[in-house]
Enzyme design. Structure first.
Site: not given
Length: 434
Positions: A35, A86, A122, A211, A263, A331
């Site tokens: 990366k 996370t 988060t 969220n 998220c 995702r």
């Protein structure tokens, strides 16, 4: 200021590039050599509008660099951000904090002089306390303060969100650290953005609560959409009617196939687990998670019903695979639940997405990936709009009708007006429509 960003994922890379654009000296560190090699070649590993140019400009200006070994960058930094993943922990649904704690241990052994260590990832309530304890345990002589500074970046609009934020939340309990954070964000002061200074634990909870509320809002309008279909009402007009109430607002009142992304799914589950751990259950959020999971499968059933009740042997053209437009993020995308469900019903699936197909090839099997929307609908029996990319909003429906075996449009994002589609020769099925 000298800033080091641990992690070059979505949050770390966008934040690092934006801080560099403010004039700070930023080093982004990542353990993945491939990366870092790509970034040093100017290749951006994620799709985010404007990010490639922002990175290139600041690398050229000497304010932004990338490294695998972050030792020197951490030693020299005034502020070190932890911006690692996370993900949901397998088995119990809690957030996996192993990457956060590993970063804290690495930082502890390297910091020199007073350093502000900021959790940008988060994280559940109390994580900052543990990061603080890890650093003190690893390096008792370290001079530091741990701060919580959650991100509120929308994929597809992250640079704008960073530079013109609704608010910046800073959880800090150390006067000197507060001064450092104020200086770090000083370039934004011309925009008169609101800075919310709180305790560290309050800051951590703000992110999850925000969220979860947005996820509930999406789930609410999806359930109202189902009711609209039964009673003959129009959910878009209902959403407009309630959204004009300043106490409610119009954002996140667009019905669809359920929320996904990096998220909302993991953060709602993590908040549920935290609440259970502290014996303060959040029933509304628990229900939101359950309803949203069921929603995606219900959309496959909706497509089957629209096709006449039996979709076996039919070709379904799917436009849009990512969880939202202007990102390549797959995702928890609704497509990952809907497409396998359609295949289980016996349907053949052909799909196109402007940015998500490379990742989709790893996540979906037996799907024919088309080169464009018109190639996707050739000889198809059903056209399904799953993600509201701009380029899908003005398709030549008359041309599509000539390419399809049956002109049936299932618009799961309501981007077409029913009468418009019908005038162009399509059978039209929307969400929350009479």
């Amino acid at each position: 200021m000298r800033v080091t960003m641990i992690g070059t994922g979505y949050v770390g890379l966008v934040s690092g590039a934006c801080f560099a654009d403010f004039g700070h000296e930023v080093v982004c560190v990542d353990k993945d050599p491939s990366k870092i090699e790509r970034l040093n070649r100017g290749e951006i590993p994620i799709f985010e509008p404007g990010l490639e140019q922002l990175v290139a400009d600041n690398v050229k200006a000497g304010r932004l660099s990338f490294a695998v070994d972050g030792a020197e960058a951490i030693r020299n930094a005034e502020v070190v951000f932890i911006a690692v993943g996370t993900p949901t922990r397998r088995g119990d649904g809690h957030a996996d904090l192993s990457y956060v704690y590993a970063a804290a241990e690495e930082i502890a052994g390297l910091i020199e002089g007073f350093t502000v260590v900021v959790t940008k990832s988060t994280v559940p309530v109390g994580t900052g306390d543990e990061v603080d304890a890890i650093i003190r345990r690893t390096n008792p002589d370290a001079q530091f303060a741990v701060v919580s500074n959650p991100e509120f970046l929308r994929e597809g609009a992250a640079i704008e969100d960073f530079k013109r934020p609704d608010r910046v939340v800073i959880g800090v309990e150390h006067d000197r650290a507060r001064e450092v954070m104020a200086e770090l964000y000083r370039p934004l002061s011309l925009n008169e953005f609101p800075v919310v200074y709180t305790s560290r634990r309050t800051s951590e909870l703000i992110k999850y609560a925000g969220n979860a509320f947005l996820a509930m809002k999406i789930t609410f309008i999806n359930e109202i959409a189902d009711l609209c279909e039964k009673v003959g009402a129009d959910v878009q007009q209902v959403a407009k009617g309630i959204g004009l109430d300043g106490r409610i607002g119009s954002k996140f009142l667009n019905p669809g196939p359920g929320y996904g992304g990096s998220c909302f799914p993991k953060d709602t589950i993590a908040l549920v687990r935290t609440a259970q751990q502290y014996e303060a259950p959040v029933r509304l959020i628990e229900t939101t998670v359950e309803v949203n999971d069921a929603r995606k499968l219900a959309m496959a059933e909706k497509i089957r019903r629209a096709a006449g009740g039996d979709i076996a042997g039919q070709t379904v053209a799917i436009l849009g695979l990512t969880f939202k437009p202007n990102t390549d993020d797959m995702r928890d995308s609704p497509s990952l639940a809907i497409i396998p469900a359609l295949q289980k019903m016996g349907a053949r699936v052909r799909a196109f997405d402007p940015e998500g197909m490379a990742e989709a090839r790893h996540l979906l099997s037996d799907v024919h990936f088309a080169e464009g929307p018109y190639q996707a609908v050739e000889d198809a029996d059903v056209l399904v709009i799953l993600t509201e990319w701009d380029q899908f909003r003005a398709l030549d429906l008359k041309r599509m009708k000539t390419l399809m075996r049956r002109p049936l449009l299932v618009d799961l994002r309501n981007i077409y007006r029913p009468h418009q589609a019908r005038n162009d020769g399509f059978e039209y099925v929307g969400v929350g429509k009479p």
